[in-house]
Design a protein around this motif. Structure first.
Motif, short mmCIF file in Angstrom:
data_model
loop_
_atom_site.label_atom_id
_atom_site.label_comp_id
_atom_site.label_asym_id
_atom_site.label_seq_id
_atom_site.Cartn_x
_atom_site.Cartn_y
_atom_site.Cartn_z
N PHE A 87 2.03 19.04 3.35
CA PHE A 87 1.40 17.76 3.65
C PHE A 87 2.52 16.74 3.90
O PHE A 87 3.37 16.52 3.04
N ILE A 88 2.51 16.12 5.07
CA ILE A 88 3.43 15.03 5.37
C ILE A 88 2.68 13.73 5.12
O ILE A 88 1.58 13.52 5.64
N THR A 89 3.26 12.84 4.31
CA THR A 89 2.58 11.62 3.89
C THR A 89 3.39 10.39 4.30
O THR A 89 4.46 10.50 4.90
N ALA A 90 2.86 9.21 3.95
CA ALA A 90 3.53 7.93 4.17
C ALA A 90 3.85 7.71 5.65
O ALA A 90 5.00 7.45 6.03
N TYR A 91 2.82 7.79 6.48
CA TYR A 91 2.99 7.51 7.91
C TYR A 91 3.14 6.01 8.14
O TYR A 91 2.45 5.20 7.48
N PRO A 92 3.99 5.59 9.07
CA PRO A 92 4.18 4.16 9.34
C PRO A 92 2.87 3.48 9.72
O PRO A 92 2.03 4.06 10.42
N ALA A 93 2.72 2.24 9.28
CA ALA A 93 1.47 1.51 9.51
C ALA A 93 1.21 1.30 11.00
O ALA A 93 0.06 1.34 11.44
N GLU A 94 2.27 1.10 11.80
CA GLU A 94 2.06 0.79 13.22
C GLU A 94 1.53 1.96 14.03
O GLU A 94 1.02 1.77 15.14
N ILE A 95 1.63 3.18 13.51
CA ILE A 95 1.06 4.33 14.21
C ILE A 95 -0.18 4.87 13.50
O ILE A 95 -0.67 5.94 13.84
N SER A 96 -0.67 4.11 12.51
CA SER A 96 -1.84 4.54 11.73
C SER A 96 -2.80 3.36 11.61
O SER A 96 -3.02 2.82 10.52
N PRO A 97 -3.40 2.94 12.73
CA PRO A 97 -4.16 1.68 12.73
C PRO A 97 -5.44 1.68 11.91
O PRO A 97 -6.00 0.60 11.67
N LEU A 98 -5.93 2.84 11.49
CA LEU A 98 -7.17 2.89 10.72
C LEU A 98 -6.94 3.21 9.24
O LEU A 98 -7.90 3.25 8.46
N ALA A 99 -5.69 3.43 8.86
CA ALA A 99 -5.39 3.87 7.50
C ALA A 99 -4.99 2.70 6.60
O ALA A 99 -4.36 1.73 7.05
N ARG A 100 -5.35 2.80 5.34
CA ARG A 100 -5.05 1.77 4.36
C ARG A 100 -3.55 1.73 4.08
O ARG A 100 -2.90 2.77 3.97
N ARG A 101 -3.01 0.53 3.95
CA ARG A 101 -1.60 0.39 3.61
C ARG A 101 -1.35 0.84 2.17
O ARG A 101 -2.21 0.69 1.30
N SER A 102 -0.17 1.37 1.93
CA SER A 102 0.22 1.78 0.59
C SER A 102 0.45 0.55 -0.28
O SER A 102 1.07 -0.42 0.14
N ASP A 103 -0.04 0.60 -1.51
CA ASP A 103 0.20 -0.51 -2.44
C ASP A 103 1.68 -0.61 -2.78
O ASP A 103 2.20 -1.70 -3.01
N ALA A 104 2.37 0.53 -2.83
CA ALA A 104 3.78 0.55 -3.21
C ALA A 104 4.68 0.09 -2.07
O ALA A 104 5.74 -0.51 -2.30
N ASP A 105 4.28 0.36 -0.82
CA ASP A 105 5.10 0.02 0.34
C ASP A 105 4.18 -0.27 1.52
O ASP A 105 3.71 0.65 2.18
N PRO A 106 3.90 -1.54 1.81
CA PRO A 106 2.93 -1.87 2.86
C PRO A 106 3.38 -1.53 4.28
O PRO A 106 2.59 -1.67 5.21
N THR A 107 4.61 -1.07 4.46
CA THR A 107 5.05 -0.65 5.80
C THR A 107 4.53 0.74 6.15
O THR A 107 4.59 1.15 7.31
N VAL A 108 4.05 1.47 5.14
CA VAL A 108 3.49 2.81 5.38
C VAL A 108 2.06 2.85 4.88
O VAL A 108 1.58 1.92 4.21
N THR A 109 1.37 3.94 5.21
CA THR A 109 -0.06 4.05 4.88
C THR A 109 -0.35 5.23 3.98
O THR A 109 0.47 6.15 3.84
N ASP A 110 -1.52 5.18 3.39
CA ASP A 110 -2.01 6.29 2.56
C ASP A 110 -2.64 7.33 3.48
O ASP A 110 -3.86 7.48 3.57
#
Length: 267
Positions: free
Chosen positions: A148-171
């Motif tokens: 499982f590859i996780t923590a995809y960048p927010a700009e390429i994941s427009p429908l995914a919730r931002r990570s609470d720990a790092d808002p530049t990546v998503t859950d």
């Protein structure tokens, strides 16, 4: 907005469907423009819950279909009885390219690294887009065992919730096996203001020539304003899963009616 999320907004807490999708990405041994997906949504769950569910699902499928959790694909033995590894995108890039963590997190340094690899990144690409580019071109094919590859960048994941720990990546996660994406899932973004802003950013990217960018979905924003509970959603590529279980190297071997070139274009 797809029907699955409409149903979750309407109060159905668990929804699934098997459907046909179309993605105009050309023909290859791994991709057919029309393909079959299992899509499902679970309210009051997050992306971690879906990773756990997916691992259990794949283990039971292989045991039920093959009578064993060990899959033999083109001479490679894959043991679905073991826990699937989980790596962030940045960690996967570091492991498989030899670049250090600092370089992968620095847009200028990463751009220079791509140039050194004979790739020509767009000068307007953000850090997340640069990371996605090097991951897709240099890392994906090296992911053999289920991971499982996780923590995809927010700009390429427009429908995914931002990570609470790092808002530049998503859950968000994608499951890779034998260098192929088999599943994609994430915690759904249910903040209408954040989602509207991301849609606007996608429209700007599309207007700038990014063919993969999304448009603005007002129906989805309206539904979020009514209220989407914390929800996780996932899509699993059935055709690629069947390829894996049947030891097939070409997607055409597992499709009843594969897309074909016109007769006058045949080699």
């Amino acid at each position: 907005m797809n029907s699955g999320l409409r149903l979750v907004v309407g109060g159905f807490e668990r929804v699934f469907e098997i459907n046909r999708n179309f993605r105009n990405e050309g023909l290859s041994s791994r991709h057919n423009p029309e393909f079959t997906m299992l899509e499902f949504y679970q309210a009051y769950a997050d992306y971690r819950d879906l990773m756990d569910l997916t691992e259990t699902l794949f283990r039971e499928i292989t045991q039920g279909v093959l009578g064993t959790t060990v899959v033999n694909f083109q001479g490679q033995h894959l043991d679905f009885g073991k826990s699937f590894e989980r790596l962030t995108m940045v960690d996967a890039i570091v492991r498989h390219t030899g670049l250090d963590d600092a370089t992968v997190r620095d847009p200028d340094a990463l751009r220079r690294a791509l140039v050194a690899m004979n790739q020509a990144p767009n000068p307007n690409w953000s850090l997340g887009k640069l990371q996605a580019e090097i991951f897709e071109t240099r890392v994906e094919e090296r992911l053999i065992e289920p991971v499982f590859i996780t923590a995809y960048p927010a700009e390429i994941s427009p429908l995914a919730r931002r990570s609470d720990a790092d808002p530049t990546v998503t859950d968000r996660f994608e499951l890779f096996i034998m260098g192929r994406e088999i599943a994609n899932g994430f915690s759904e973004l249910n903040d209408p203001e954040d989602q509207a802003e991301r849609f606007r950013a996608q429209v700007e990217l599309k207007n700038a020539g990014d063919d993969e960018a999304m448009g603005y979905d007002q129906d989805y924003i309206t539904a979020l304003e009514y209220g989407l509970p914390p929800t996780a959603g996932e899509g699993i590529g059935i055709d690629r899963l069947v390829m894996l279980l049947t030891n097939s190297t070409s997607i055409r071997d597992v499709l009843l009616f594969p897309h074909m070139r016109p007769r006058d274009e045949q080699p």
